[in-house]
Design a protein around this motif. Sequence first.
Motif, short mmCIF file in Angstrom:
data_model
loop_
_atom_site.label_atom_id
_atom_site.label_comp_id
_atom_site.label_asym_id
_atom_site.label_seq_id
_atom_site.Cartn_x
_atom_site.Cartn_y
_atom_site.Cartn_z
N UNK A 100 0.82 -1.21 0.00
CA UNK A 100 0.00 0.00 0.00
C UNK A 100 0.86 1.26 0.00
N UNK A 103 0.89 2.73 -3.34
CA UNK A 103 -0.35 3.29 -3.89
C UNK A 103 -0.25 4.82 -3.89
N UNK A 104 0.46 5.37 -2.91
CA UNK A 104 0.50 6.84 -2.78
C UNK A 104 1.14 7.48 -4.02
N UNK A 107 -1.05 7.22 -6.96
CA UNK A 107 -2.25 8.06 -6.90
C UNK A 107 -1.94 9.49 -7.36
N UNK A 120 -9.09 0.47 -8.48
CA UNK A 120 -8.24 0.10 -7.35
C UNK A 120 -7.42 -1.15 -7.63
N UNK A 123 -4.22 -0.43 -9.43
CA UNK A 123 -3.15 0.18 -8.65
C UNK A 123 -2.47 -0.84 -7.76
#
Lengths: 255, 347
Positions: A100, A103-104, A107, A120, A123
Amino acid sequence: MQNEVILKVQDLSRRFGGVRAVDGISFEVKSGEALGIIGPNGSGKSTLINLITGFVKPDKGAVFYKGNNITGLKPHKIASIGIARSFQTVKPFYNLPVYKNLIIPLYSNRVKKQLKGGCMGDRDEAAMHLLEEVGFERESNLPYKITGTLPHGYLKKLELARCLCLDPEIVIVDELFSGMSMSEIASAMPIMEKIVAEGKTLIMIEHRLRELFRVVQGVMVLNFGKIIARGTPEEVVKVEEVKEAYLGKEGETVA
Amino acid sequence: MKIKKGYRKERLDRGIKARVDDVFAISSYREIMYLAMPRTLFIIFLLLLPLSGSITGPYWQGVIIITCIIALLTLSWTFMYSVGLISLGHAVFFGIGAYIAGWLSSSLNLSPLITIPLAALSGAVLGALLLYPVLRLRGIYFALITFALPLFMMRLIEATGCLGGTAGLSGLHAFPSRLFASYLVIFVLLFVLFGYLKIMDSDFGLVLRAIRDSDLSVHAAGINVPLFKAQALFIGALPATFAGAFLTHYYRFVGMTAFALEYSIFPITSAVIGGTGLFPGAVLGAFILTPLSESLRAFGTLRIAIYSLLLVLFIVRLPEGLFSFIQKKYFQFERWVPLERKDDNAK
């Protein structure tokens, strides 16, 4: 594309109180080049990176990226135009699962649109793929662990993966190998070599010279905020000033 | 806790928990029930609450509404906390919502059904704008500024005499009925609770949680941190401004007490007791503390002392919060296993 100047630093200066951390540094980096920056502790390497990536504002001087002046831009702007950096002290998102973390950057506006619809699942899949590239086995439980429980070497690799997520044109890594074990360094070397082979521009701050010299073509030596030498690794280690400043009296045995 | 000699305690996931962790493993009603029951029971409990009026009487019907209001404030506080914005002055959002609703109602003569959404939205925008300049600050610095804001607002109204000054605005429009008001606040509470859980589960929420861990890394990841923080502030302020606007119409009055300290303190204590940073914990904390503090009214001035004592007890005995404790019991079981070797004990 090759041999085009991608990053130009002009007379960059920054002082902290009475200390001239970076003192009138000018240099150019060509597209696809791998440049190493070395120098003793406190010689201004990290400040230089912070100045280029916008985390610290310069007192004087300018930074050009592909001919555009990017001095004083916000860090996220600089990251989104393609200059990704890692931190010397790892700054992962400790409370999130490892995958995770990626993911930043995925994004961010730079990457968001490339992933189809930003669904989602896409990603997560992209994050897993990138993790695999830096040496997290997909089949193991490592990508799903809480980041705070990882050993330091993996955190360093995660830091690198976070840079690569941005699909950057310039990758700046700040002392990636420090705190890594020999085997971890050995496994990280191919990643660095791959970044160079892909034609990305690489700027590497490093204390481990033997590994550094295997990756980079050019080396720049800093001391007291100034460039004291620049050239190929072979040229640089022969410069008398460099031996004195950086390698000390045991300069004969590199690293 | 008793310690059994020669044994160590082992905590394991229940079999059913391990099975339902993977969504494809849900194959029986038992497993679906196991997952859905806690929240279903909670929803049914909430929906039945206002109907209990004939048993509990109007006073406790009022307490139910106040409890929901505090729960909304706590959810709001917890949302900001999960982005790393610790607010010591949640009353500022509450008060802004309350005064906007009061002003709209008294000067434009609008119905609560229009003033409440308007006040909630514009109040959250105003709150976000008010704090936008200080979003760069972190930790205690941000907290101190939020602490000062409600005091500032209160004195501003007192000194200038605007918005009714010390007397406040009274005679505002009321809700059609108490039952209507109860269901309105309960539906909003459920909506906010599950909405927040959904947001924090999304990639947007992930970025917000990452900002709390290390905002430098989020900067380096090419994300505009101040913008995300401002968005979080807006989303986080919404339930608080709604709560203020709602209570204005419920009491048909708004005064300087809308900025009172209790609207800043209750959300924090509820969050700590329920489990700091957990949305269900926030609601649980509010649903324990608010009725508790009401029932302690019989003790007169001793109420605050007993309340504080209970708070200390909770923090010492259950620092991770009541909700995490219940969650652990629900998902895991403990058992004693014999130690294999004596040397393990030596550690």
